[in-house]
Design an enzyme around this catalytic site. Structure first.
Site, PDB file in Angstrom:
ATOM      1  N   SER A   1      75.592  75.200  22.229  1.00  0.00           N
ATOM      2  CA  SER A   1      75.278  74.809  20.590  1.00  0.00           C
ATOM      3  C   SER A   1      74.674  76.238  19.519  1.00  0.00           C
ATOM      4  O   SER A   1      73.829  77.221  20.855  1.00  0.00           O
ATOM      5  CB  SER A   1      74.139  73.965  20.671  1.00  0.00           C
ATOM      6  OG  SER A   1      74.487  72.735  21.276  1.00  0.00           O
TER       7      SER A   1
HETATM    8  N1  SAH Z   1      72.702  70.919  25.783  1.00  0.00           N
HETATM    9  C1  SAH Z   1      74.142  71.823  26.195  1.00  0.00           C
HETATM   10  C2  SAH Z   1      74.520  71.152  24.568  1.00  0.00           C
HETATM   11  C3  SAH Z   1      76.356  70.721  25.351  1.00  0.00           C
HETATM   12  S1  SAH Z   1      77.154  70.381  24.379  1.00  0.00           S
HETATM   13  C4  SAH Z   1      74.182  73.323  25.740  1.00  0.00           C
HETATM   14  O1  SAH Z   1      72.865  74.113  26.293  1.00  0.00           O
HETATM   15  O2  SAH Z   1      74.717  74.162  26.779  1.00  0.00           O
HETATM   16  C5  SAH Z   1      77.162  68.453  24.684  1.00  0.00           C
HETATM   17  C6  SAH Z   1      76.566  67.693  26.556  1.00  0.00           C
HETATM   18  O3  SAH Z   1      77.136  66.694  26.293  1.00  0.00           O
HETATM   19  C7  SAH Z   1      78.437  68.454  26.874  1.00  0.00           C
HETATM   20  O4  SAH Z   1      78.222  68.972  28.125  1.00  0.00           O
HETATM   21  C8  SAH Z   1      79.307  66.858  27.420  1.00  0.00           C
HETATM   22  O5  SAH Z   1      80.202  67.082  28.860  1.00  0.00           O
HETATM   23  C9  SAH Z   1      78.004  66.111  27.490  1.00  0.00           C
HETATM   24  N2  SAH Z   1      78.158  64.752  27.234  1.00  0.00           N
HETATM   25  C10 SAH Z   1      79.146  64.251  26.147  1.00  0.00           C
HETATM   26  N3  SAH Z   1      78.904  62.565  26.302  1.00  0.00           N
HETATM   27  C11 SAH Z   1      77.749  62.383  26.969  1.00  0.00           C
HETATM   28  C12 SAH Z   1      77.932  61.342  28.068  1.00  0.00           C
HETATM   29  N4  SAH Z   1      78.194  60.053  27.597  1.00  0.00           N
HETATM   30  N5  SAH Z   1      76.816  61.682  28.854  1.00  0.00           N
HETATM   31  C13 SAH Z   1      75.904  62.756  29.063  1.00  0.00           C
HETATM   32  N6  SAH Z   1      76.709  63.688  29.008  1.00  0.00           N
HETATM   33  C14 SAH Z   1      77.029  63.294  27.842  1.00  0.00           C
END
Ligand code: SAH
Length: 227
Positions: free
Chosen positions: A76
């Site tokens: 993000s």
């Molecule tokens: N907090 C992260 C942002 C990652 S983007 C950071 O600091 O880098 C969102 C993330 O949510 C992705 O890695 C994606 O794979 C994950 N995601 C999407 N659906 C999900 C689910 N059902 N359960 C767990 N993770 C999920």
């Protein structure tokens, strides 16, 4: 005379991942981004965001942009991480925080500097493996992570003071609300990927849920199952 070694990990001064680049970002988060909480600004200054992205784009790590982390996912934007973290700290005693969507691990690492216990769930194993390696390298000992469908929360570890969702959900999962402690809060983007998403905060008070709209945001979607 020996030449100085380039060591991006310990680049404390000049350079695109160095202290000056970080300070510039922090200044912008405060002045343009409206981030006022000193604890959040200080933490974003110290957590090395460039280690959470691919080496090839590490030079952009202190720009206020979302960046690719592989598997079609993104780390993000710093402003969003700062905002989410500020919201978490609005809880009077955020001792136990659950993050849905570990991704690069950056948001979890930021939270871990500010709250005692961080739990984080990721559905994509390669991302989770990389994040875990970084937590170890950085000596972060208060994050527990799990490979699972985050729509289920983390029932065995509930209740949580705060649940923070870092991917956009079409709807708020009942499990997230069930796993909130009394007085707890859920922070989640809601809406379609690439469409109009709103950041919502739901507080659980006397068993009742009170919902607030915190404005428009843009996150990758919550996807079902694990990968
Ligand atoms: N907090 C992260 C942002 C990652 S983007 C950071 O600091 O880098 C969102 C993330 O949510 C992705 O890695 C994606 O794979 C994950 N995601 C999407 N659906 C999900 C689910 N059902 N359960 C767990 N993770 C999920």
């Amino acid at each position: 005379m020996s030449l100085p070694l380039r060591h991006p990990v310990n680049d404390a001064g000049l350079g695109l991942t160095g202290q000056r680049a970080r300070d510039r970002l922090i200044q912008r988060l405060a002045s343009d981004g409206g981030i006022a909480d000193r604890r959040v600004l200080d933490t974003l200054r110290t957590v090395p965001r460039h280690l959470f992205v691919d080496e090839a784009i590490a030079s952009r790590a202190y720009e206020n942009v979302a960046l690719p982390i592989g598997n079609g996912q993104t780390i993000s934007q710093p402003l969003i991480v700062a905002r989410m973290t500020e919201l978490v700290l609005e809880h009077p005693a955020p001792n136990k925080v659950l993050e849905i969507g570990t991704g690069s691990g950056y948001q979890a690492a930021v939270l871990a500097a500010l709250v005692p216990q961080v739990y984080t769930v990721e559905r994509l194993e390669p991302l989770l493996r990389r994040a875990r390696r970084l937590f170890r390298q950085l000596g972060i000992g208060n994050i527990r992570s799990r490979h699972d469908d985050g729509r289920l929360g983390w029932p065995d570890q509930a209740p949580f003071d705060v649940v923070v969702v870092t991917a956009a959900a079409m709807t708020i999962e009942p499990a997230w609300l069930e796993q909130l402690a009394e007085g707890g809060m859920l922070i989640s983007p809601v809406g379609q990927a690439g469409g109009a998403q709103r950041l919502r905060r739901i507080r659980k008070l006397d068993g009742e849920a009170a919902e607030e709209d915190l404005g428009g945001v843009s996150f990758v979607p919550i996807l079902p199952g694990v990968g």
